[in-house]
Design an enzyme around this catalytic site. Structure first.
Site, PDB file in Angstrom:
ATOM      1  N   GLU A  10      -2.937  13.105  15.288  1.00  0.00           N
ATOM      2  CA  GLU A  10      -4.105  12.704  14.354  1.00  0.00           C
ATOM      3  C   GLU A  10      -5.620  13.199  15.043  1.00  0.00           C
ATOM      4  O   GLU A  10      -6.183  13.918  14.332  1.00  0.00           O
ATOM      5  CB  GLU A  10      -3.873  11.188  14.248  1.00  0.00           C
ATOM      6  CG  GLU A  10      -3.101  10.808  13.253  1.00  0.00           C
ATOM      7  CD  GLU A  10      -2.851   9.272  13.391  1.00  0.00           C
ATOM      8  OE1 GLU A  10      -2.041   8.644  12.515  1.00  0.00           O
ATOM      9  OE2 GLU A  10      -3.660   8.691  14.220  1.00  0.00           O
ATOM     10  N   ASP A  20       1.953  10.350  17.852  1.00  0.00           N
ATOM     11  CA  ASP A  20       1.238  10.127  16.431  1.00  0.00           C
ATOM     12  C   ASP A  20      -0.539  10.193  16.501  1.00  0.00           C
ATOM     13  O   ASP A  20      -1.033  10.858  15.995  1.00  0.00           O
ATOM     14  CB  ASP A  20       1.713   8.959  16.031  1.00  0.00           C
ATOM     15  CG  ASP A  20       1.334   8.834  14.230  1.00  0.00           C
ATOM     16  OD1 ASP A  20       1.748   9.642  13.538  1.00  0.00           O
ATOM     17  OD2 ASP A  20       0.297   7.933  14.397  1.00  0.00           O
ATOM     18  N   SER A  23      -2.824  -6.457  -5.116  1.00  0.00           N
ATOM     19  CA  SER A  23      -1.504  -5.567  -5.224  1.00  0.00           C
ATOM     20  C   SER A  23      -0.570  -6.482  -5.861  1.00  0.00           C
ATOM     21  O   SER A  23       0.469  -6.266  -6.448  1.00  0.00           O
ATOM     22  CB  SER A  23      -0.906  -5.182  -3.894  1.00  0.00           C
ATOM     23  OG  SER A  23      -1.871  -4.065  -3.564  1.00  0.00           O
ATOM     24  N   GLY A  63       0.921  -1.244  -0.051  1.00  0.00           N
ATOM     25  CA  GLY A  63       0.265  -0.065   0.091  1.00  0.00           C
ATOM     26  C   GLY A  63       0.803   1.217  -0.008  1.00  0.00           C
ATOM     27  O   GLY A  63       1.913   1.253  -0.530  1.00  0.00           O
ATOM     28  N   SER A  64       0.298   2.266   0.713  1.00  0.00           N
ATOM     29  CA  SER A  64       1.085   3.563   0.621  1.00  0.00           C
ATOM     30  C   SER A  64       2.394   3.698   1.179  1.00  0.00           C
ATOM     31  O   SER A  64       3.327   3.995   0.347  1.00  0.00           O
ATOM     32  CB  SER A  64       0.218   4.606   1.476  1.00  0.00           C
ATOM     33  OG  SER A  64       0.796   5.734   1.692  1.00  0.00           O
ATOM     34  N   HIS A 118       4.993   2.133  12.231  1.00  0.00           N
ATOM     35  CA  HIS A 118       4.014   2.848  13.314  1.00  0.00           C
ATOM     36  C   HIS A 118       4.052   1.778  14.446  1.00  0.00           C
ATOM     37  O   HIS A 118       4.015   0.691  14.429  1.00  0.00           O
ATOM     38  CB  HIS A 118       2.840   3.124  12.856  1.00  0.00           C
ATOM     39  CG  HIS A 118       1.792   3.803  13.743  1.00  0.00           C
ATOM     40  ND1 HIS A 118       2.223   4.771  14.625  1.00  0.00           N
ATOM     41  CD2 HIS A 118       0.445   3.624  14.249  1.00  0.00           C
ATOM     42  CE1 HIS A 118       1.149   5.040  15.564  1.00  0.00           C
ATOM     43  NE2 HIS A 118       0.064   4.150  15.044  1.00  0.00           N
ATOM     44  N   GLY A 173       3.414   7.733   1.782  1.00  0.00           N
ATOM     45  CA  GLY A 173       4.017   6.827   0.895  1.00  0.00           C
ATOM     46  C   GLY A 173       4.572   7.616  -0.404  1.00  0.00           C
ATOM     47  O   GLY A 173       5.632   7.591  -0.949  1.00  0.00           O
TER      48      GLY A 173
END
Length: 341
Positions: free
Chosen positions: A196, A192, A54, A27-28, A109, A135
């Site tokens: 957010e 983090d 993917s 993904g990202s 993370h 990303g």
């Protein structure tokens, strides 16, 4: 004293000589880490579940793709590039049974590890490399010969070389070109989540919607409210991003500046900060994570309900109309992007 900043001279890609790096998820963040490491001369494979869409994309990008368990078995350093709430199940099913002494598990993370959703294998290293940006920007900056700043952390250091591995990975993705800071899984995760919830996403979204509602309820045109409370926010954020709050204030009019310093504290005040402290405490104690895990396992009913309500807000209809008049915006109607794994 300022924190030490690690750069290219502090990291050695030779750490990965004769080693295989696996990125689980494409993904990202996953695709950016994988492509940058490959372009840095590292051997990288991709791990995905059998039906992942993917797979074709990763193969087009020149990677060997394996089922998750097999990728873990083959690799020396394994990046878990999966959504937070997917990690624990995949870890128990595919990752843990294929870990062995000397391997390194890497996260971007720290939530799963810090809050105990993942119980670490006792004979491995566990590290974090967390670029401070999405990303696609990690990839773009690397391709331009630049780099995205990043954080590194060590949760478990059985080899006594975990930090070297983290710095090497950071160099491989281009982050040591910009600068890397060392933190802990605890500090990265809690700051983090707080950023957010209270400022970047939750705080900003609620502030924009409240400002929009205040103007519309007072009889002003929704289009005017949208421009003043949402559209122009980017201009101010860009100034803050480039020059800090003081730099932003230098660039705006005296009238705007006076309104900023005298009225801003009336909106974000002691009561707001007290609520921020409560939010931080919920994060620190694990209350938020327990709530989020329960919501996820319960089928995301409240999550979906709240998202749907947000999509029906008048600011969204107004914004869709106004952005249709701005052809330079290449991504006008993003409904939501999920990390692929």
């Amino acid at each position: 004293m300022p924190a030490k900043v690690y750069t290219d001279k502090d990291a050695n890609l030779g750490v990965f000589q004769n080693k295989t790096l696996a990125v689980l998820g494409y993904g990202s963040q996953g695709h950016a880490h994988a492509l940058n490491l490959k372009d840095s001369g590292c051997k990288v494979i991709i791990g995905l579940y059998p039906g992942s869409k993917s797979r074709a994309v990763a193969k087009q990008h020149g990677f060997e793709v394996f089922d998750t368990a097999e990728a873990v078995r083959r690799a020396d350093v394994i990046m878990v590039g999966l959504p937070d709430m997917k990690q624990a199940d995949v870890y128990e099913k595919d990752i843990l049974p294929n870990l062995a002494k000397g391997k390194t598990l890497l996260f971007s993370h720290g939530l799963g590890v810090h809050f105990g959703l993942i119980k670490l294998h006792k004979d491995i290293d566990c590290i974090m490399v967390a670029p401070k940006g999405p990303g696609h920007m990690v990839r773009r900056l690397y391709a331009e010969g630049k780099g995205m700043p990043a954080l590194i952390a060590v949760a478990q250091d059985r080899s006594k070389k975990a930090k070297q591995t983290a710095l090497a990975w950071a160099k491989g993705i281009g982050s040591t070109r910009a600068g890397v800071l060392q933190t802990t899984f605890k500090e990265e995760t809690e700051t983090d989540l707080f950023g957010e919830q209270a400022v970047l996403c939750g705080g900003a979204s609620a502030l924009v919607q409240a400002g929009f509602e205040t103007l519309v309820e007072a009889g002003y045109q929704p289009e005017m409210a949208y421009f003043e409370c949402l559209h122009e926010l980017k201009l101010i954020c860009d100034l803050m991003y480039e020059s800090g709050i003081a730099g932003m204030r230098f660039s705006i009019s005296e009238t705007a500046k006076y309104g900023d310093i005298t009225r801003g504290p009336r909106v974000v005040n002691k009561a707001t900060k007290a609520e921020m402290k409560r939010i931080l405490k919920e994060i620190q104690t694990g209350q938020f994570t327990r709530e989020w895990v329960k919501e996820y396992k319960g089928g995301l009913k409240n999550y979906n309900k709240l998202l749907a309500a947000g999509q029906k807000h008048k600011i969204e209809k107004t914004g869709t109309y106004l952005r249709s008049m701005m052809p330079w915006m290449s991504k006008k109607n993003i409904k939501g992007v999920q990390a692929s794994y």
